[in-house]
Design an enzyme around this catalytic site. Structure first.
Site, PDB file in Angstrom:
ATOM      1  N   GLY A   1      53.511  54.885  -5.197  1.00  0.00           N
ATOM      2  CA  GLY A   1      52.655  54.227  -4.216  1.00  0.00           C
ATOM      3  C   GLY A   1      51.941  53.033  -4.798  1.00  0.00           C
ATOM      4  N   ALA A   2      51.582  52.105  -3.905  1.00  0.00           N
ATOM      5  CA  ALA A   2      50.876  50.889  -4.349  1.00  0.00           C
ATOM      6  C   ALA A   2      49.878  50.455  -3.276  1.00  0.00           C
ATOM      7  CB  ALA A   2      51.888  49.776  -4.628  1.00  0.00           C
TER       8      ALA A   2
ATOM      9  N   LYS B   1      36.930  49.013   2.037  1.00  0.00           N
ATOM     10  CA  LYS B   1      36.587  49.147   0.613  1.00  0.00           C
ATOM     11  C   LYS B   1      36.632  47.835  -0.167  1.00  0.00           C
ATOM     12  CE  LYS B   1      37.736  54.017   0.063  1.00  0.00           C
ATOM     13  NZ  LYS B   1      38.444  55.037  -0.699  1.00  0.00           N
TER      14      LYS B   1
ATOM     15  N   ASP C   1      35.588  56.813  -6.538  1.00  0.00           N
ATOM     16  CA  ASP C   1      36.923  57.407  -6.332  1.00  0.00           C
ATOM     17  C   ASP C   1      37.612  57.565  -7.682  1.00  0.00           C
ATOM     18  OD1 ASP C   1      36.949  57.598  -3.550  1.00  0.00           O
ATOM     19  OD2 ASP C   1      37.642  55.546  -3.296  1.00  0.00           O
TER      20      ASP C   1
ATOM     21  N   TYR D   1      44.816  65.936  -0.205  1.00  0.00           N
ATOM     22  CA  TYR D   1      44.036  67.188  -0.259  1.00  0.00           C
ATOM     23  C   TYR D   1      44.292  68.080   0.962  1.00  0.00           C
ATOM     24  CZ  TYR D   1      41.083  63.860   2.247  1.00  0.00           C
ATOM     25  OH  TYR D   1      40.642  62.873   3.089  1.00  0.00           O
TER      26      TYR D   1
ATOM     27  N   GLY E   1      44.399  66.782  -4.406  1.00  0.00           N
ATOM     28  CA  GLY E   1      43.348  65.761  -4.337  1.00  0.00           C
ATOM     29  C   GLY E   1      41.949  66.292  -4.044  1.00  0.00           C
TER      30      GLY E   1
ATOM     31  N   ASN F   1      33.418  52.161  -2.986  1.00  0.00           N
ATOM     32  CA  ASN F   1      33.305  53.240  -1.993  1.00  0.00           C
ATOM     33  C   ASN F   1      31.885  53.775  -1.859  1.00  0.00           C
ATOM     34  OD1 ASN F   1      33.128  54.775  -4.396  1.00  0.00           O
ATOM     35  ND2 ASN F   1      33.892  56.578  -3.313  1.00  0.00           N
TER      36      ASN F   1
END
Ligand code: NAP
Length: 281
Positions: A133-134, A73, A109, A226, A247, A94
Site C-alpha cells: 500500500g501507498a 490529515k 498514528d 482492526y 491494527g 492526527n
C-alpha cells in the site's frame, strides 16, 4: 468525567469526513469519566471545503484539543501555528493541541504503530521491512519506520505511481534508509523482518493482499486493519506460524498518545482497551 457539564467543561473533538464511525469519542469520554475530568469529547463532520472555517471556529471557541482524521490529515497543516518535527516530515497530523490560541500539531498514528510492534518484541532499527500500500497510512509508516532506523523499506502498491511518489518525497529526507518500489514477485522473493499491510484489502471482503505461502521468509507481520480483528492475511500468518498483530494496538496507542499530548497526563490504557474490546464499528 464529571456528571454535569459546567461553565468550565473542556471540549475535545475529532474532525473528519465522514466521522460517524470514529472510535475516538467513546474512548476519550471513557477516560474522562475514569479520571473524573470535567471534559467531553464529540465528533464533528467537516466537509473538505469548510476545513478553514472549522479551524477558525475551533480556535475561537477555545476547544482544548482535537483529533483529525481522513481526509484532513495533510490539508490541516497550513492552519497550524506549530508542528512537531516528525509530523512535519510525514506531512500528516492526527492530533492538535490548543495552547492559549496556538494550534500545535503532532502525529500519534506513527508512534502508536511503533509502540504496537512492542507486542511482537520488534524494533524497526536496522531492519528490512515491506509495506503493502501507498495511501495515507503507508505514508505515515514509511516516514515513521525510516525515522526509527529501518535500513530498507520496500513498498508494493497496486498503483505503482503512488509508491514512486512516496519514494521521490521521502528518499532525500531519509537518506540512511534504502527505499524501493517493488513488484509483488520481488517482494515475495525477499527475506523480510516485517511485512505490513496498509491497504484496505481484507476490510470488507475476505480477500488477502498477497499469498503468504508464496513468500520467501517473513519474520513478523502486521495488518493495520482492526475490523475485522482477524483478516484473511492474519489467518494465513497464524497457519504459517508467523508472529502477527492487527491494527487494534495502533488504534489504542494513537489514542493514548493523543490524550497525553493534550493533557500531559498518562493515559489509562486499561480503560481505553476495555472500550476497544466492546466496540463494534
Ligand atoms: P487510503 O489512503 O485510501 O489507501 C488505500 C491503499 O489501499 C492504497 O495504497 C490503495 O492502492 C490500496 N488498495 C485499495 N484497494 C485495493 C485493492 N483492491 N487491491 C490492492 N490495493 C488496494 O487508506 P488509508 O487511510 O491509508 O487506510 C488504509 C487502511 O489502514 C484502512 O484499512 C484503515 O482502516 C487502516 N488504518 C488503520 C489505522 C489504525 O489505527 N489501526 C490507522 C489508519 C489506517 P492504490 O494506491 O492503488 O489505490
Amino acid at each position: 468525567m464529571t456528571e454535569i457539564i459546567t461553565g468550565k467543561t473542556k471540549i475535545y473533538c475529532i474532525i473528519g469526513y465522514p466521522v460517524e464511525h470514529s472510535f475516538s469519542p467513546r474512548m476519550h469520554n471513557a477516560v474522562f469519566a475514569a479520571l473524573n475530568m470535567d471534559a467531553r469529547f464529540v465528533a464533528f463532520s467537516v466537509k473538505p471545503d469548510q476545513l478553514g472555517e472549522a479551524l477558525t471556529g475551533l480556535k475561537a471557541l477555545n476547544v482544548a484539543g482535537f483529533n483529525v482524521t481522513v481526509p484532513h490529515k495533510s490539508s490541516v497543516i497550513p492552519y497550524l501555528d506549530e508542528i512537531t518535527p516528525l509530523a512535519k516530515k510525514i506531512g500528516a497530523v492526527n492530533t492538535i493541541r490548543n495552547e492559549q490560541g496556538l494550534l500545535i500539531g503532532t502525529n500519534t498514528d506513527i508512534s502508536g504503530f511503533i509502540r504496537s510492534l512492542g507486542s511482537l518484541n520488534f524494533s524497526p532499527e536496522n531492519k528490512s521491512i515491506a509495506l503493502l500500500g501507498a495511501g495515507g497510512a503507508a505514508r505515515a509508516l514509511v516516514a515513521g519506520l525510516a525515522d526509527a532506523g529501518a535500513s530498507r523499506i520496500l513498498i508494493h502498491n497496486r498503483t505503482v505511481e503512488h509508491a514512486e511518489s512516496l519514494l521521490t518525497e521521502f528518499s532525500p529526507i531519509f537518506p540512511q534508509t534504502q527505499l524501493e518500489s517493488v513488484s509483488m514477485e520481488t517482494l515475495q522473493a525477499t527475506t523480510l523482518d516485517l511485512l505490513v499491510n496498509t491497504t484496505t484489502v481484507g476490510m470488507e471482503s475476505g480477500e488477502s493482499p498477497l499469498d503468504l505461502s508464496q513468500c520467501q521468509e517473513i519474520e513478523h507481520l502486521a495488518d493495520i486493519i482492526y475490523s475485522p480483528a482477524q483478516t484473511t492475511l492474519l489467518k494465513q500468518a497464524e497457519e504459517l506460524g508467523i508472529p502477527a498483530i492487527n491494527g487494534s494496538g495502533m488504534l489504542l496507542y494513537q489514542g493514548c498518545g493523543a490524550f497525553t499530548f493534550w493533557t500531559g497526563k498518562q493515559a489509562p490504557e486499561a480503560v481505553m482497551q476495555e472500550q476497544l474490546l466492546g466496540w463494534k464499528e
